[in-house]
Scaffold this motif. Structure first.
Motif, PDB file in Angstrom:
ATOM      1  N   LEU A  73       0.811  -1.216   0.000  1.00 24.89           N
ATOM      2  CA  LEU A  73       0.000   0.000   0.000  1.00 24.89           C
ATOM      3  C   LEU A  73       0.846   1.270   0.000  1.00 24.89           C
ATOM      4  N   GLN A  74       2.148   1.127   0.129  1.00 18.59           N
ATOM      5  CA  GLN A  74       3.013   2.298   0.261  1.00 18.59           C
ATOM      6  C   GLN A  74       2.946   3.270  -0.908  1.00 18.59           C
ATOM      7  N   PRO A  75       2.769   2.821  -2.173  1.00 14.08           N
ATOM      8  CA  PRO A  75       2.711   3.786  -3.294  1.00 14.08           C
ATOM      9  C   PRO A  75       1.401   4.575  -3.374  1.00 14.08           C
ATOM     10  N   LEU A  76       0.368   4.109  -2.676  1.00 14.42           N
ATOM     11  CA  LEU A  76      -0.960   4.712  -2.853  1.00 14.42           C
ATOM     12  C   LEU A  76      -1.019   6.210  -2.542  1.00 14.42           C
ATOM     13  N   PRO A  77      -0.333   6.718  -1.495  1.00 10.58           N
ATOM     14  CA  PRO A  77      -0.416   8.165  -1.238  1.00 10.58           C
ATOM     15  C   PRO A  77       0.036   9.023  -2.415  1.00 10.58           C
ATOM     16  N   ALA A  78       1.008   8.536  -3.198  1.00 11.35           N
ATOM     17  CA  ALA A  78       1.484   9.305  -4.357  1.00 11.35           C
ATOM     18  C   ALA A  78       0.385   9.409  -5.406  1.00 11.35           C
ATOM     19  N   PHE A  79      -0.314   8.307  -5.658  1.00  8.34           N
ATOM     20  CA  PHE A  79      -1.418   8.333  -6.625  1.00  8.34           C
ATOM     21  C   PHE A  79      -2.561   9.213  -6.123  1.00  8.34           C
ATOM     22  N   ALA A  80      -2.828   9.130  -4.826  1.00  7.70           N
ATOM     23  CA  ALA A  80      -3.911   9.937  -4.257  1.00  7.70           C
ATOM     24  C   ALA A  80      -3.586  11.425  -4.342  1.00  7.70           C
ATOM     25  N   CYS A  81      -2.346  11.804  -4.029  1.00  9.12           N
ATOM     26  CA  CYS A  81      -1.947  13.221  -4.073  1.00  9.12           C
ATOM     27  C   CYS A  81      -2.097  13.796  -5.471  1.00  9.12           C
ATOM     28  N   TRP A  82      -1.540  13.095  -6.467  1.00  7.09           N
ATOM     29  CA  TRP A  82      -1.610  13.620  -7.824  1.00  7.09           C
ATOM     30  C   TRP A  82      -3.026  13.523  -8.396  1.00  7.09           C
ATOM     31  N   GLY A  83      -3.797  12.534  -7.946  1.00  5.89           N
ATOM     32  CA  GLY A  83      -5.190  12.443  -8.377  1.00  5.89           C
ATOM     33  C   GLY A  83      -5.985  13.654  -7.931  1.00  5.89           C
ATOM     34  N   ALA A  84      -5.772  14.074  -6.678  1.00  2.37           N
ATOM     35  CA  ALA A  84      -6.478  15.252  -6.159  1.00  2.37           C
ATOM     36  C   ALA A  84      -6.075  16.509  -6.912  1.00  2.37           C
ATOM     37  N   VAL A  85      -4.781  16.634  -7.220  1.00  3.95           N
ATOM     38  CA  VAL A  85      -4.291  17.807  -7.958  1.00  3.95           C
ATOM     39  C   VAL A  85      -4.905  17.859  -9.356  1.00  3.95           C
ATOM     40  N   ILE A  86      -4.943  16.717 -10.036  1.00  7.07           N
ATOM     41  CA  ILE A  86      -5.473  16.673 -11.398  1.00  7.07           C
ATOM     42  C   ILE A  86      -6.971  16.970 -11.404  1.00  7.07           C
ATOM     43  N   LEU A  87      -7.706  16.441 -10.421  1.00  5.24           N
ATOM     44  CA  LEU A  87      -9.131  16.743 -10.333  1.00  5.24           C
ATOM     45  C   LEU A  87      -9.380  18.227 -10.111  1.00  5.24           C
ATOM     46  N   TYR A  88      -8.566  18.830  -9.271  1.00 11.97           N
ATOM     47  CA  TYR A  88      -8.698  20.270  -9.016  1.00 11.97           C
ATOM     48  C   TYR A  88      -8.420  21.065 -10.287  1.00 11.97           C
ATOM     49  N   LEU A  89      -7.350  20.716 -10.997  1.00  5.92           N
ATOM     50  CA  LEU A  89      -7.000  21.446 -12.219  1.00  5.92           C
ATOM     51  C   LEU A  89      -8.059  21.238 -13.308  1.00  5.92           C
ATOM     52  N   ALA A  90      -8.603  20.024 -13.404  1.00  5.72           N
ATOM     53  CA  ALA A  90      -9.656  19.759 -14.398  1.00  5.72           C
ATOM     54  C   ALA A  90     -10.860  20.649 -14.133  1.00  5.72           C
ATOM     55  N   ASP A  91     -11.274  20.730 -12.869  1.00  6.69           N
ATOM     56  CA  ASP A  91     -12.413  21.576 -12.522  1.00  6.69           C
ATOM     57  C   ASP A  91     -12.099  23.045 -12.779  1.00  6.69           C
ATOM     58  N   TRP A  92     -10.885  23.463 -12.471  1.00  8.43           N
ATOM     59  CA  TRP A  92     -10.490  24.859 -12.639  1.00  8.43           C
ATOM     60  C   TRP A  92     -10.521  25.269 -14.110  1.00  8.43           C
ATOM     61  N   PHE A  93     -10.031  24.406 -14.975  1.00  7.69           N
ATOM     62  CA  PHE A  93     -10.001  24.727 -16.403  1.00  7.69           C
ATOM     63  C   PHE A  93     -11.379  24.597 -17.052  1.00  7.69           C
ATOM     64  N   ASN A  94     -12.190  23.635 -16.609  1.00  9.17           N
ATOM     65  CA  ASN A  94     -13.496  23.406 -17.233  1.00  9.17           C
ATOM     66  C   ASN A  94     -14.577  24.359 -16.739  1.00  9.17           C
ATOM     67  N   ARG A  95     -14.484  24.766 -15.484  1.00 11.72           N
ATOM     68  CA  ARG A  95     -15.576  25.491 -14.836  1.00 11.72           C
ATOM     69  C   ARG A  95     -15.941  26.794 -15.551  1.00 11.72           C
ATOM     70  N   ALA A  96     -14.965  27.520 -16.039  1.00  9.70           N
ATOM     71  CA  ALA A  96     -15.230  28.833 -16.640  1.00  9.70           C
ATOM     72  C   ALA A  96     -16.235  28.735 -17.788  1.00  9.70           C
ATOM     73  N   ASP A  97     -16.069  27.724 -18.651  1.00  8.99           N
ATOM     74  CA  ASP A  97     -16.983  27.570 -19.792  1.00  8.99           C
ATOM     75  C   ASP A  97     -18.414  27.324 -19.328  1.00  8.99           C
TER      76      ASP A  97
END
Length: 268
Positions: A73-97
């Motif tokens: 389970l040790q690698p999971l925090p890395a995937f979780a961290c970048w997953g949260a960042v990507i979700l935030y950026l996706a919402d940030w870029f899409n929301r304006a439209d």
């Protein structure tokens, strides 16, 4: 659903807040789908995995079998961290439209004064669908002389000015009707009730005034239930009208002509 439980009726002034809320809600619904589609897009998914692997390599978080099950389970925090960042950026870029589109809809003259706007032509109407007295969905069809207009109340055009003065509201029916709003609550979509609502609006537009020769509607590739519904109703793709979001999802214009509608009606 039985006929006694479901009914389609014309908009009433007491529906004003509910209708406006759901028009805005329908416009923003695509944002959730866009964010999910962005995250699971092959390119985004590849970037997510690559960044997580770089972080795991840098911090030496690769699985350690010597620690048993927990070591994997040790690698999971890395995937979780970048997953949260990507979700935030996706919402940030899409929301304006989506926010711009929602604000544009809510500023349009037909939303500002629904009752007055949809009385201008016998083929126009905003219909509310109810099931057991509960709101299920709505559809608005505009067959007025300004049915192709995209003016908003922020514009200083003739349409906005005319709606402010009830004495100069342009009356009459256009040869082209436009479906401006179409929304069904998610739990009811599997029942296909949106097909009945669309068929009701189309029949109303064509039968109320023979001046209407075709009906147009703009849909996008994210709200699949609407696009499938209009295709199944006989609407044909006329042309793409734009792209939006990170990956350029399409907005398409569909048209149903009276001749085709009458032909299919005769065949059935």
């Amino acid at each position: 659903m039985t006929e006694s439980d479901a009914r389609i009726r014309l908009y009433e002034p007491s529906d004003d807040k509910l209708v406006k809320f759901n028009i805005g809600k329908a416009s923003m619904e695509g944002l959730t789908v866009a964010n999910r589609s962005t995250f699971f897009h092959p390119f985004t998914f590849s970037v997510w995995v690559a960044l997580a692997c770089i972080m795991i390599q840098y911090l030496n978080w690769w699985p350690k079998p010597e620690y048993g099950f927990l070591g994997y389970l040790q690698p999971l925090p890395a995937f979780a961290c970048w997953g949260a960042v990507i979700l935030y950026l996706a919402d940030w870029f899409n929301r304006a439209d989506f926010e711009d589109a929602s604000l544009d809809l809510l500023r349009r003259p037909d939303v500002a004064d629904i009752a007055t706007y949809y009385r201008r032509s016998p083929s126009s109407g905003l219909f509310v669908l109810e099931y057991a007295g509960k709101f299920v969905g709505l559809i608005a069809i505009d067959a007025s002389k300004n049915s192709q207009s995209q003016d908003t109340l922020m514009d200083k055009g003739k349409l906005s000015s005319s709606l402010k003065s009830k004495h100069t509201i342009p009356q009459g029916t256009s040869s082209v009707a436009t479906i401006r709003h179409f929304y069904i609550e998610e739990p009811y979509r599997k029942a296909g009730i949106q097909e009945d609502l669309l068929a009701h609006a189309v029949q109303h537009a064509f039968k109320a005034d023979k001046a209407v020769k075709e009906i147009k509607v703009t849909t996008n590739s994210l709200i699949l239930y609407v696009q499938k519904c209009v295709r199944d109703a006989g609407f044909a793709l006329e042309k793409p009208v734009g792209k939006f979001g990170i990956y350029g999802w399409k907005s398409d214009l569909f048209v149903l002509r009276r001749t085709q509608w009458e032909k299919e009606g005769a065949a059935s």
